[in-house]
Write a protein that holds these residues in place. Structure first.
Motif, PDB file in Angstrom:
ATOM      1  N   UNK A 122       0.645  -1.250  -0.150  1.00 16.03           N
ATOM      2  CA  UNK A 122      -0.208  -0.093  -0.177  1.00 16.03           C
ATOM      3  C   UNK A 122       0.599   1.158  -0.032  1.00 16.03           C
ATOM      4  N   UNK A 173      -8.683   5.380   2.275  1.00 22.90           N
ATOM      5  CA  UNK A 173      -7.911   4.019   2.660  1.00 22.90           C
ATOM      6  C   UNK A 173      -8.117   3.646   3.963  1.00 22.90           C
ATOM      7  N   UNK A 216      -6.302 -12.068   0.759  1.00 21.69           N
ATOM      8  CA  UNK A 216      -6.683 -10.523   0.516  1.00 21.69           C
ATOM      9  C   UNK A 216      -7.533  -9.724   1.512  1.00 21.69           C
TER      10      UNK A 216
ATOM     11  N   UNK B 108      -9.434   1.507  -3.888  1.00 18.95           N
ATOM     12  CA  UNK B 108      -8.090   2.479  -3.584  1.00 18.95           C
ATOM     13  C   UNK B 108      -6.849   1.328  -2.865  1.00 18.95           C
ATOM     14  N   UNK B 109      -8.087   0.705  -2.367  1.00 17.75           N
ATOM     15  CA  UNK B 109      -7.127  -1.004  -0.874  1.00 17.75           C
ATOM     16  C   UNK B 109      -6.781  -1.190  -1.664  1.00 17.75           C
ATOM     17  N   UNK B 110      -7.048  -2.237  -2.732  1.00 13.29           N
ATOM     18  CA  UNK B 110      -6.795  -3.471  -3.033  1.00 13.29           C
ATOM     19  C   UNK B 110      -5.218  -2.791  -3.807  1.00 13.29           C
ATOM     20  N   UNK B 111      -4.405  -3.196  -3.638  1.00 12.62           N
ATOM     21  CA  UNK B 111      -3.507  -3.026  -4.323  1.00 12.62           C
ATOM     22  C   UNK B 111      -3.748  -2.560  -6.202  1.00 12.62           C
ATOM     23  N   UNK B 112      -3.342  -1.188  -6.420  1.00 13.78           N
ATOM     24  CA  UNK B 112      -4.236  -0.387  -8.211  1.00 13.78           C
ATOM     25  C   UNK B 112      -4.056  -1.403  -8.972  1.00 13.78           C
ATOM     26  N   UNK B 115      -5.633  -0.046 -12.378  1.00 10.29           N
ATOM     27  CA  UNK B 115      -4.972  -0.524 -13.044  1.00 10.29           C
ATOM     28  C   UNK B 115      -5.366  -1.868 -13.389  1.00 10.29           C
ATOM     29  N   UNK B 159       3.086  -7.805  -8.952  1.00  6.46           N
ATOM     30  CA  UNK B 159       2.204  -7.331  -7.284  1.00  6.46           C
ATOM     31  C   UNK B 159       1.387  -7.687  -6.960  1.00  6.46           C
ATOM     32  N   UNK B 160       0.090  -8.029  -8.115  1.00  4.05           N
ATOM     33  CA  UNK B 160      -0.535  -8.477  -7.291  1.00  4.05           C
ATOM     34  C   UNK B 160      -0.758 -10.193  -7.145  1.00  4.05           C
TER      35      UNK B 160
END
Lengths: 379, 303
Positions: A122, A173, A216, B108-112, B115, B159-160
């Protein structure tokens, strides 16, 4: 008052904003240099991962530490500053870590966050993170009062709002009520959380889990547990950062290139600043082509041939044609850019407009920066 | 150039302001002229390619710009919607799960995640097949975000996958990762300018891309000034008196820029092991279809 002095007067924080590739870093460094020459202790803070500032100051490395530009470099450039010029390159991860350590209620809490798997991603990957940390660092340096003026070279954000509202987005966030409600059962249930997925009330949770897997969500819950109680401190600090940036002590300098697209972006940026009640202190139009035709002279091939003959220059081929083509090209470019600058100036009436012409060489050292300062100073 | 245009996905990346959109449009135009059905995907804040061809913005729906040439503006919100619907199948379920404050947070929190869904949509276009295994698009050109963001963008699947290992998103991310690593189907190009900072960034970007295992496309050196005058000519004209002052300054300007072009071409050729293609600086009063034509013929001719 000279335009540059007008921009610097009374400002303790200067943010250079604008789209990528317009020479923001160079302008930021030139502003810091000018302040140093005038006797201030000036710091230029750059963020770019491509280490542009290190380039433009002839430095090989630039850590997260404040580094003083060596007096010898000034002497080599024939400059004798009455003050000092310092530079720093922002380390995104380190700045986050420092902020967490400062805001945590205990060393244990800091450790829990810093080692959290999600935090590590993050803090570096989240959109707006860089912008938020840049402002955070400016605030930190400013409040430590080690410098008279801090010049910030902002990240090449295409959207002005991304920069100004970065902290809001990140804070959202860190503590989001809706998410807290959804993850609530998970937060409380500890190790038996997966049983909750069967409950009818966990429908939303189940839906989200279909996208990301349950691991997650578990990590997210852990992260929120670790962050418990720190949110208020973060929020308060972000509010103070914002108060500084909107105060008269801070000034925003819009940097743009003289082409329609970047000027469009600059106007967009200006508008966004205005909506946040931030005044644009100055606009710098960088690398403007000067019209060679201001000198007059022949404007067609026949006249050029004659002028060459009179000057006893042998036209062994198509020299006259090549000169005319080159003149036409540059003159047209200058004309195009002049119109763009005029459009900008009309729209931004009242904001000082500083023009830096395109220099013959790339700016990559102190003397180049000083040359830019001469134009910014309106000389 | 033929081999390059035979790929399924061409990613055009580089520093902001170097001309990524221009090169994306030119590559797409070349491919469309060779009879390929081409889609340009723009993922940056504002779409440009449709405007180059004098067409209204395409927005989130695919629109035709020229015969065989289409464009779409991929934006996170709509991409998320489409993507989620593909998996959830029900609008009401989507609304419940995504059109609330939690989803905003989640994006916003889940990495990117923004994208991810955008890249996911591009990947979907690039691998989408019609009946009997014929691809819907022969070529997808991705006009990628600027350097820093561009690299983040392409690294998103890796990354994900470090954080999320199960679920449909993880499955799709694996597909994307393998497409982005496949030199037969994909190539990543870099656009740069003959200036110090863009050249340095191109060198760093090239290294990062190669160490990330991304298949290398050509390096486009945009805004190139070819030398036009000898040093003797410049010296003579510059000293030629008031009547030649304008001509002298223009010639000197031109040669100082052509020296920079030659210098950075040398640096880039030495540092970047990719095919380098020059794209001339354009003196166009209006930047439009004709400009794209010029760029297209320059890159087609120089290979």
């Amino acid at each position: 008052m000279r335009p540059l002095a007008q921009v610097l007067e009374g400002r303790k924080v200067i943010c250079c904003v604008g789209s990528g590739g317009v020479g923001k870093t160079t302008v930021a460094a030139a502003l810091a240099l000018s302040a140093a020459i005038e006797g201030k202790r000036a710091l230029v803070l750059t963020i770019d991962p491509a280490r542009r500032l290190a380039n433009s100051l002839g430095l090989k490395e630039l850590g997260n530490q404040e580094t003083r530009i060596a007096p010898e470099l000034f002497a080599q450039a024939g400059l004798h500053p009455r003050g000092e010029m310092w530079a720093m390159m922002l380390d995104l991860k380190l700045t986050w870590d420092e902020l967490v350590e400062r805001q945590a209620r205990s060393p244990e809490q800091a450790r829990a966050i810093l080692t959290n798997k999600l935090y590590q991603t993050l803090s570096t990957a989240m959109a707006g993170s860089l912008e938020y940390m840049a402002m955070e660092k400016v605030y930190e340096v400013h409040t430590a009062r080690r410098f008279d003026v801090v010049v910030l070279d902002t990240p090449p954000t295409t959207n002005a709002l991304d920069f100004l509202h970065a902290s809001d987005r990140i804070l959202d966030v860190l503590d989001n009520d809706a998410m807290r409600i959804i993850l609530g059962p998970m937060l409380r249930a500890g190790k038996l959380w997966f049983k909750l997925l069967a409950a009818p009330s966990a429908m939303v949770l189940r839906t989200l889990a279909r996208f990301t897997g349950t691991d997650f969500l578990r990590d997210l819950a852990d992260f929120m547990i670790a962050f418990e109680g720190m949110y208020e401190g973060f929020k308060e600090r972000a509010a103070r950062v914002k108060a500084l940036l909107t105060s008269p002590e801070a000034g925003f300098v819009l940097v743009t290139a003289p082409n329609p697209l970047t000027i469009q972006e600059a106007l967009f940026f200006h508008q966004a600043l205005r909506e946040d009640r931030i005044a644009t202190a100055a606009v710098v139009v960088n690398r403007v082509q000067r019209d060679p035709r201001r000198h007059g002279g022949p404007d067609n091939v026949a006249a050029m041939r004659e002028a060459l003959m009179l000057a006893q220059i042998k036209d062994s081929g198509d020299l006259a044609e090549r000169l005319c083509t080159t003149l036409t090209e540059q003159s047209m470019l200058a004309d195009l850019e002049r119109r763009e600058v005029e459009r900008l100036s009309r729209t931004l009436s009242g904001v000082p407009l500083l023009i830096v012409p395109r220099l013959r060489k790339d700016v990559h050292d102190l003397s180049g920066l000083w040359q830019i300062d001469q134009f910014l100073g309106g000389q | 150039m033929d081999a390059l245009l035979d790929r399924r996905l061409l990613v055009v990346t580089g520093k902001g302001g170097t001309g990524k959109s221009t090169l994306s449009a030119a590559l797409a135009l070349l491919a469309s002229r060779r009879g390929k059905k081409v889609l340009v995907c723009e993922v940056v804040a504002r779409e440009r390619v449709s405007d180059f061809f004098g067409r209204p913005p395409s927005g989130p729906t695919i629109r035709q710009l020229l015969p065989n040439l289409y464009s779409v503006h991929v934006r996170p919100r709509e991409a998320m919607h489409e993507y989620a619907l593909m998996i959830l199948r029900y609008e009401t379920l989507y609304k419940l799960a995504f059109e609330n404050a939690a989803a905003r947070y989640f994006l916003a929190a889940a990495p990117s995640l923004a994208e991810i869904v955008m890249l996911g949509k591009v990947w979907w276009h690039a691998t989408q097949e019609m009946e009997r295994g014929k691809p819907r698009w022969d070529l997808v050109v991705l006009d990628a975000p600027a350097t820093g963001h561009g690299l983040t963008f392409l690294s998103v699947p890796a990354v994900f996958l470090r954080l999320v290992k199960e679920g449909p998103l993880a499955r799709d991310m694996r597909g994307m990762q393998s497409l982005l690593a496949d030199p037969v189907r994909c190539a990543i190009s870099i656009v740069t300018l003959p200036e110090e900072m863009p050249a340095n960034e191109a060198i760093e970007l090239d290294r990062a891309l190669r160490s990330g295992g991304f298949p290398a496309g050509p390096l486009f050196l945009n805004g190139f000034f070819a030398s036009r005058f000898s040093a003797q000519e410049v010296a003579q004209v510059t000293r030629g008196g008031p009547a030649l002052a304008a001509a002298g300054e223009a010639a000197d300007n031109h040669e100082s820029r052509s020296e920079l072009s030659a210098h950075y071409e040398g640096v880039l050729r030495k540092e970047i092991p990719r095919e380098l293609l020059r794209v001339p600086f354009l003196f166009d009063r209006q930047f439009g279809a004709q400009s794209i034509e010029k760029v297209a013929s320059a890159i087609a001719g120089s290979s």
